[in-house]
Design an enzyme around this catalytic site. Structure first.
Site, mmCIF file in Angstrom:
data_model
loop_
_atom_site.group_PDB
_atom_site.id
_atom_site.type_symbol
_atom_site.label_atom_id
_atom_site.label_comp_id
_atom_site.label_asym_id
_atom_site.label_seq_id
_atom_site.Cartn_x
_atom_site.Cartn_y
_atom_site.Cartn_z
ATOM 1 N N LYS A 81 0.802 -1.242 0.000
ATOM 2 C CA LYS A 81 0.000 0.000 0.000
ATOM 3 C C LYS A 81 0.830 1.285 0.000
ATOM 4 C CE LYS A 81 -3.014 -2.458 -0.620
ATOM 5 N NZ LYS A 81 -3.468 -2.458 -2.000
ATOM 6 N N GLY A 83 2.233 2.394 -2.911
ATOM 7 C CA GLY A 83 2.289 2.935 -4.270
ATOM 8 C C GLY A 83 2.858 1.957 -5.284
ATOM 9 N N THR A 84 2.716 0.668 -4.994
ATOM 10 C CA THR A 84 3.247 -0.369 -5.898
ATOM 11 C C THR A 84 2.617 -0.266 -7.290
ATOM 12 O OG1 THR A 84 3.006 -1.718 -3.907
ATOM 13 C CG2 THR A 84 3.864 -2.825 -5.861
ATOM 14 N N HIS A 148 7.179 -7.587 -2.246
ATOM 15 C CA HIS A 148 7.042 -6.932 -0.941
ATOM 16 C C HIS A 148 8.059 -7.530 0.032
ATOM 17 C CE1 HIS A 148 3.608 -4.624 -2.063
ATOM 18 N NE2 HIS A 148 2.720 -5.593 -2.028
ATOM 19 N N ARG A 173 6.191 5.147 1.783
ATOM 20 C CA ARG A 173 5.059 6.065 1.918
ATOM 21 C C ARG A 173 4.891 6.468 3.378
ATOM 22 N NH1 ARG A 173 -1.240 4.946 -0.093
ATOM 23 N NH2 ARG A 173 -1.803 7.160 -0.164
ATOM 24 N N ARG A 311 -7.998 3.795 -4.785
ATOM 25 C CA ARG A 311 -9.010 4.267 -3.841
ATOM 26 C C ARG A 311 -9.103 5.783 -3.929
ATOM 27 N NH1 ARG A 311 -9.449 5.899 1.537
ATOM 28 N NH2 ARG A 311 -7.175 6.058 1.583
HETATM 29 P P1 PAP Z 1 -0.299 -3.121 -3.228
HETATM 30 O O1 PAP Z 1 0.770 -2.953 -2.201
HETATM 31 O O2 PAP Z 1 -1.391 -4.044 -2.800
HETATM 32 O O3 PAP Z 1 0.243 -3.471 -4.567
HETATM 33 P P2 PAP Z 1 -0.412 -0.297 -3.737
HETATM 34 O O4 PAP Z 1 -0.574 -0.072 -5.178
HETATM 35 O O5 PAP Z 1 0.944 -0.146 -3.167
HETATM 36 O O6 PAP Z 1 -1.039 -1.713 -3.369
HETATM 37 O O7 PAP Z 1 -1.305 0.708 -2.915
HETATM 38 C C1 PAP Z 1 -2.524 1.200 -3.327
HETATM 39 C C2 PAP Z 1 -2.520 2.681 -2.984
HETATM 40 O O8 PAP Z 1 -1.883 3.391 -4.052
HETATM 41 C C3 PAP Z 1 -3.906 3.226 -2.860
HETATM 42 O O9 PAP Z 1 -3.795 4.315 -1.948
HETATM 43 P P3 PAP Z 1 -5.040 4.918 -1.138
HETATM 44 O O10 PAP Z 1 -5.734 3.767 -0.502
HETATM 45 O O11 PAP Z 1 -4.437 5.843 -0.135
HETATM 46 O O12 PAP Z 1 -5.873 5.644 -2.118
HETATM 47 C C4 PAP Z 1 -4.168 3.699 -4.283
HETATM 48 O O13 PAP Z 1 -5.213 4.617 -4.407
HETATM 49 C C5 PAP Z 1 -2.824 4.319 -4.602
HETATM 50 N N1 PAP Z 1 -2.591 4.449 -6.037
HETATM 51 C C6 PAP Z 1 -2.864 3.541 -7.017
HETATM 52 N N2 PAP Z 1 -2.511 4.027 -8.199
HETATM 53 C C7 PAP Z 1 -2.019 5.272 -8.000
HETATM 54 C C8 PAP Z 1 -1.511 6.288 -8.858
HETATM 55 N N3 PAP Z 1 -1.445 6.113 -10.165
HETATM 56 N N4 PAP Z 1 -1.076 7.428 -8.290
HETATM 57 C C9 PAP Z 1 -1.146 7.626 -6.964
HETATM 58 N N5 PAP Z 1 -1.618 6.708 -6.094
HETATM 59 C C10 PAP Z 1 -2.055 5.543 -6.602
#
Ligand code: PAP
Length: 345
Positions: A81, A83-84, A148, A173, A311
């Protein structure tokens, strides 16, 4: 001759699958003896001081025995979570920009979720249809791989390869935002049967500050990569979600240079880095049909909608979910754990 070769190859592949089964049973026995704890809608085991889903531990140990690194592998690492998904999209677009021109209708980001474009290394073997690590071996070079895993759990052969010539990008993050994001994500996880179960935010906070979170303790994970990025800046690039948000072009240019594919003067003049930022932005990706529809089945029986990886994508959203006092609890533990490291989150 052909029949003999066929027999021999059948014998070898049966030896190989026997070997794979043996390795798998040894790993299963090892994992079953680890301390277990329930939370975040799943069960976790404590392996090498990190709380990890047992199926991922299985995947990690499998990598230890069979992963074959390549000299030009690029590893995208992160705490969950942090920004992967964003990093996957950015790195993929940067690396492949001569093959897939930005703005073209056939750009892979328009038809595939970033989570599918860049594979996850410790995918549990139960998800690879008995094909072992073939899903990684068939990828063209340079491979982009995500994990991860904490650095200390990298397979030794991968660590040696990185020490020689590899590249790792670590995405970090702000912990309160990462915590809130994880809590929302855990509440979205449902079993194929449709059953939901999640902890309330207060209990989740207690778990987080005890160091019990997926791939946690959160701080140890960050610190391992941080320290290595200081001693080997040419091998590990340490990036922060918030920094990319505030100055995206600057960091995308830095990322491309680190990945060995710097933007040319002409590209910069033509605004290519800006276009990469735009294509991979939250607004752009979350608005694409491919990221809005459908679901992933994870960890045997868990289902998550593809849209749940998008999200809000903003900095500081934790204030909308936690009291100031709850926020201070995370700040205090982070301050104590990061003290003297030079890392500020
Ligand atoms: P993962 O570790 O399960 O792969 P990951 O992608 O790291 O998930 O985290 C998702 C977060 O990145 C979400 O944050 P939020 O819950 O605070 O909103 C998601 O919205 C955010 N996210 C996904 N894509 C982007 C993007 N293109 N730019 C900025 N934030 C993003």
């Amino acid at each position: 001759m052909a029949a003999q070769a066929k027999d021999e190859s059948a014998a070898i592949s049966s030896d190989e699958s026997q070997e794979q089964e043996d390795t798998s049973s040894i790993i299963t026995a090892l994992v079953s003896k680890l301390p277990t704890r329930q939370g975040w809608s799943q069960s976790y085991v404590l392996y090498n001081s990190y709380w990890i889903n047992p199926l991922f531990v299985h995947g990690i140990l499998h990598l230890h025995t069979t992963f074959k690194p390549r000299h030009d592998d690029i590893i995208l690492a992160s705490n969950p979570k942090c920004g992967t998904t964003w990093m996957k999209a950015l790195a993929f677009t940067i690396i492949n920009r001569s093959r897939y021109e930005l703005g073209n209708n056939d750009h892979p980001l328009l038809s595939r979720h970033p989570q599918e474009l860049v594979p996850f290394m410790e995918t549990p073997t139960c998800h690879t249809n008995g094909d072992g690590l073939n899903y990684l071996e068939v990828l063209p070079s340079p491979r982009l791989l995500t994990t991860h895993m904490p650095l200390s759990l990298f397979p030794p052969q991968l660590s040696s390869s990185i020490a020689a010539n590899g590249r790792v990008v670590y995405m970090c993050r702000e912990p309160k935002d990462a915590f809130v994001s994880r809590w929302h994500f855990a509440s979205k996880f449902r079993r194929c049967s449709g059953e939901h179960s999640t902890n309330d935010l207060e209990s989740a906070l207690d778990m987080f500050i005890q160091g019990f979170s997926p791939y946690g303790p959160f701080w140890d994970h960050c610190l391992e990569y941080w320290r290595q990025s200081i001693s080997s800046p040419d091998k590990i690039l340490f990036l922060k979600y918030e920094d990319i948000m505030s100055e995206p072009v600057k960091h995308i240019v830095r990322l491309a240079t680190f990945l060995g594919v710097p933007f040319s003067v002409k590209e910069e003049e033509d605004g290519v880095p800006k276009e990469v930022v735009r294509l991979c932005s939250f607004e752009s990706l979350s608005g694409m049909c491919v990221n809005q529809l459908g679901e992933f089945v994870r960890l045997q029986d868990k289902v998550i909608d593809k849209s749940d990886f998008f999200r809000k994508g903003v900095v500081g959203d934790w204030v909308n979910h936690m009291s100031e006092e709850m926020g201070r609890k995370i700040d205090r533990v982070m301050e104590e754990k990061l003290k003297g490291s030079g890392l500020v989150l």
